[in-house]
Motif scaffolding. Structure first.
Motif, mmCIF file in Angstrom:
data_model
loop_
_atom_site.group_PDB
_atom_site.id
_atom_site.type_symbol
_atom_site.label_atom_id
_atom_site.label_comp_id
_atom_site.label_asym_id
_atom_site.label_seq_id
_atom_site.Cartn_x
_atom_site.Cartn_y
_atom_site.Cartn_z
ATOM 1 N N ASP A 1 8.914 0.793 -7.378
ATOM 2 C CA ASP A 1 8.354 -0.522 -7.718
ATOM 3 C C ASP A 1 9.395 -1.642 -7.634
ATOM 4 O OD1 ASP A 1 5.863 0.516 -8.107
ATOM 5 O OD2 ASP A 1 6.099 0.756 -10.277
ATOM 6 N N THR B 1 0.813 -1.237 0.000
ATOM 7 C CA THR B 1 0.000 0.000 0.000
ATOM 8 C C THR B 1 0.835 1.270 0.000
ATOM 9 O OG1 THR B 1 -0.120 -0.050 2.405
ATOM 10 C CG2 THR B 1 -1.879 -1.157 1.175
ATOM 11 N N ARG B 2 2.141 1.162 0.225
ATOM 12 C CA ARG B 2 2.964 2.365 0.357
ATOM 13 C C ARG B 2 3.150 2.997 -1.019
ATOM 14 N NH1 ARG B 2 5.747 4.492 4.433
ATOM 15 N NH2 ARG B 2 7.593 5.791 3.989
ATOM 16 N N SER B 3 2.726 4.225 -1.186
ATOM 17 C CA SER B 3 2.727 4.881 -2.493
ATOM 18 C C SER B 3 4.064 5.523 -2.853
ATOM 19 C CB SER B 3 1.634 5.960 -2.531
ATOM 20 O OG SER B 3 1.875 6.942 -1.525
ATOM 21 N N ASP B 4 4.881 5.833 -1.855
ATOM 22 C CA ASP B 4 6.154 6.519 -2.131
ATOM 23 C C ASP B 4 7.316 5.532 -2.335
ATOM 24 O OD1 ASP B 4 6.163 5.622 0.429
ATOM 25 O OD2 ASP B 4 7.145 7.392 1.299
#
Length: 394
Positions: free
Chosen positions: A172, A166-169
């Protein structure tokens, strides 16, 4: 009339034609009457002076009271207008103070609701951050001790998996490496090497970032708490001040209301007293003027009476007049036949002449006595019991 009273007093004299000087009795009675008139005049003058003193004192007191009331009435009216204006302004101020206090309390309520919401959000954020940071710490520790396999079976590994997903920062590539680690697979090979420090570095970087974010959130929460407390302190003081102002203005409105009612009652009483004093002063002035006019008229009449009495006494005290009057009255042993007609007529004529002069000097209202004497002396009957003897016997 005075001289008529004199004639009546003379009628109470002794019925004696043998008296040597019957005119002297008339003179004595006139002198007594003169003294009595003077004494009555003195008594009346004393009463008049007392009344005039009352007029002067009463007029002065009433004039002072009227002057005071005439100054007081506009002053009270002005005070009423000023108090009514102040009352209206105080009511407006009270209304504004009540509105301000209500607004302050509403602001306090809104601020409290926001603070509670912010505090709940921070608590949830902190709880989640603490969980995630804890999971990262355990993962790093497990990797560093070469116990990654055991860690992957713990709830912390499941929490870490959710965080990475869930961590957006997060990059990938890093996310894939960590997820591969958490799934037990190594990137580019079929078996993961626990000694690799790449995953450890990623997890430590994530831990530091989250700890930093938590520290910032904690600082913001502390600042929000401080700001809230300062605002609540200021608003509390404002509410207290407004409450005191409302209480004061409410009391002031009550006092002003009572004061205005009292001043209006005072104004009504003062105006009524002023009208009564003005009316009484007018009546007193008219009464005093009437009394003065009456006193002057009585004094004039009394002076005329005294002049008439003095003139009559002077006429009757004259030696020639006494002789003439004596000649008109027969002696005790004489009869009408023994008297000379010429002498009798001459004596009566002389007496009438003296009375005529007294009559001319007497006031109009006091000539009755002298008229009666003249009527007796000039009567048609000439016997000793039908003429001046009647005056002596009246």
């Amino acid at each position: 009339a005075v001289l008529l009273s004199v004639s009546l007093l003379c009628g109470r004299a002794e019925d004696s034609v043998s008296a040597k000087n019957p005119i002297r009795k008339v003179v004595t009675m006139l002198q007594a009457m003169q003294k009595r008139v003077q004494e009555e005049g003195e008594k009346e003058e004393a009463l008049y002076k007392k009344f005039m003193c009352y007029c002067k004192t009463g007029t002065g007191d009433l004039s002072q009271s009227i002057s005071t009331a005439e100054v007081k009435v506009p002053a009270v009216q002005s005070n009423i207008e000023a108090s009514e204006g102040k009352l209206a302004q105080t009511k407006e101020d009270l209304k504004q103070a009540q509105a301000d206090r209500a607004a302050a309390k509403e602001s306090m309520g809104e601020a409290t609701a926001i603070r509670e919401k912010e505090a709940a959000a921070f608590a949830a954020e902190k709880a989640e951050a603490d969980t995630n940071i804890g999971a990262l710490k355990k993962a790093v520790a497990a990797l560093e001790r070469g116990m990654a396999g055991g860690f992957l079976q713990t709830p912390a590994a499941q929490a870490l998996r959710r965080l990475v997903q869930t961590r957006s920062d997060m990059i990938d590539l890093d996310r894939q490496e960590v997820l591969a680690f958490l799934s037990g697979q190594a990137s580019g090979s079929s078996e993961y090497s626990p000694q690799s420090g790449e995953i450890t570095g990623i997890l430590k970087e994530m831990q530091e970032s989250m700890e930093k974010g938590l520290a910032e959130a904690t600082a913001q929460e502390g600042a929000a708490i401080k700001s809230y407390e300062e605002m609540m302190t200021a608003k509390t003081k404002e509410v207290e001040a407004l409450s005191a102002s409302i209480e004061s203005k409410t009391r002031q409105i009550g006092e002003l209301g009572v004061s205005i009612v009292q001043m209006k009652e005072d104004l009504t009483d003062t105006e009524a007293a002023l009208i009564a004093d003005q009316k009484f002063l007018q009546e007193l002035s008219q009464s005093c003027e009437t009394k003065t006019a009456e006193w002057e008229e009585r004094s004039k009449v009394r002076a005329e009476e005294l002049v008439a009495l003095a003139e009559t006494i002077k006429v009757l005290n004259d030696d020639d007049a006494l002789d003439l009057f004596k000649k008109t009255i027969p002696s005790a042993g004489a009869s009408l036949a023994q008297m000379s007609a010429a002498a009798s007529m001459g004596s009566r004529a002389g007496a009438l002449d003296i009375l005529q002069r007294a009559l001319a000097a007497a006031p109009k209202g006091q000539k009755a006595g002298l008229d009666l004497l003249m009527m007796m002396l000039s009567g048609k009957r000439s016997d000793g019991r039908g003429t001046f003897d009647k005056v002596i016997k009246m």
